[in-house]
Design an enzyme around this catalytic site. Sequence first.
Site, PDB file in Angstrom:
ATOM      1  CD  GLU A  92      42.634  39.444  44.474  1.00 32.70           C
ATOM      2  OE1 GLU A  92      43.556  40.214  44.141  1.00 32.70           O
ATOM      3  OE2 GLU A  92      41.590  39.333  43.826  1.00 32.70           O
ATOM      4  CG  ASP A 149      39.756  36.939  41.990  1.00 31.67           C
ATOM      5  OD1 ASP A 149      39.188  36.073  41.282  1.00 31.67           O
ATOM      6  OD2 ASP A 149      40.140  38.031  41.548  1.00 31.67           O
ATOM      7  CD  GLU A 174      39.579  41.768  39.957  1.00 27.66           C
ATOM      8  OE1 GLU A 174      40.274  42.731  40.259  1.00 27.66           O
ATOM      9  OE2 GLU A 174      39.674  40.668  40.529  1.00 27.66           O
TER      10      GLU A 174
HETATM   11  O1  LIG Z   1      44.124  40.929  40.168  1.00 25.66           O
HETATM   12  C1  LIG Z   1      43.152  40.842  40.906  1.00 25.66           C
HETATM   13  O2  LIG Z   1      42.446  39.843  40.910  1.00 25.66           O
HETATM   14  C2  LIG Z   1      42.787  41.928  41.804  1.00 25.66           C
HETATM   15  O3  LIG Z   1      41.766  41.873  42.448  1.00 25.66           O
HETATM   16  C3  LIG Z   1      43.682  43.054  41.913  1.00 25.66           C
HETATM   17  O4  LIG Z   1      43.310  43.872  42.980  1.00 25.66           O
HETATM   18  C4  LIG Z   1      43.648  43.856  40.656  1.00 25.66           C
HETATM   19  O5  LIG Z   1      44.520  44.861  40.820  1.00 25.66           O
HETATM   20 MG   LIG Z   2      40.778  39.978  42.188  1.00 28.05          MG
END
Ligand SMILES: O=C(O)C(=O)[C@H](O)CO
Ligand SMILES: [Mg+2]
Length: 262
Positions: free
Chosen positions: A143, A178, A240
């Site tokens: 990520e 993300d 998230e």
């Molecule tokens: O920070 C982020 O966006 C995540 O997905 C990490 O895994 C959080 O620990």
């Molecule tokens: Mg993340």
Amino acid sequence: MPRFSANLSFLFADLPFEKRFAAAAAAGFGGVEYVGAYDMPMASVKSLLSDNGLEQVLFNMPTGDWEKGERGLACRPGREDAFRDSVVKALDYAAATGCRMVHCMAGVMGKGEDAGELARLYCDNLLYAADLAEQAGVKILIEPINPLDMPGYLLNSVEQAAVILDQLDHPHLALQFDIYHAQIVGGNIAARLDRHLDKTAHIQIAGVPGRREPDSGELNYPFLFYMLDRVGYDGWIGCEYKPHGDTVAGLEWIRPWMPAAK
Ligand SMILES: O=C(O)C(=O)[C@H](O)CO
Ligand SMILES: [Mg+2]
């Protein structure tokens, strides 16, 4: 129709961790993800999932000593043994909980370190993890994280991740896209999602700026969900973000796609 997963490291944060599972189920979520639950016995995590009818979507490998600034071990010279232990531990928890995706954090670069050297170690470690994950039927995700939130983090852009995934060309390595981080590093989200969708195993969302509910800020999430449906994305979308206040009160944005549990 998007499938949403509750990130229990962010949502329901006013509750003790083990109570967040029931809260997520009551709010209508079918899946959960979080940084890690390695301080809980595997059997307890498994019960929390089955008691609440939840799927374990994703968690991170142990990330090293967070208090001392570690943010993953995969690029860290001298931490190779700890990295290998972290892979085994994560895959044990994955097997116990039926989790099919594990996020491998890259780690941060120290001042004066050679990014190329660290990237080489990162790639070697990813291949090590991916080979073990393949035997376990798990995917290892990488990520990109924006450098404002995590200064020095090795992997910042989706494009950098795509090059690594292309070069390593391993069926058990994939992208964790993300959207919050990708908007801060580069923007142009719809086109970049489309371009990298074949590598993407998991998506996470939050509003930009502020990492709040995805109905605030500069991104048009309903459009992106519509687009993901159109291109046939059938993975999870991890919520998230840091709720403004009460998590459930802040879930109004999700109701067109996900009703609360009856
Ligand atoms: O920070 C982020 O966006 C995540 O997905 C990490 O895994 C959080 O620990
Ligand atoms: Mg993340």
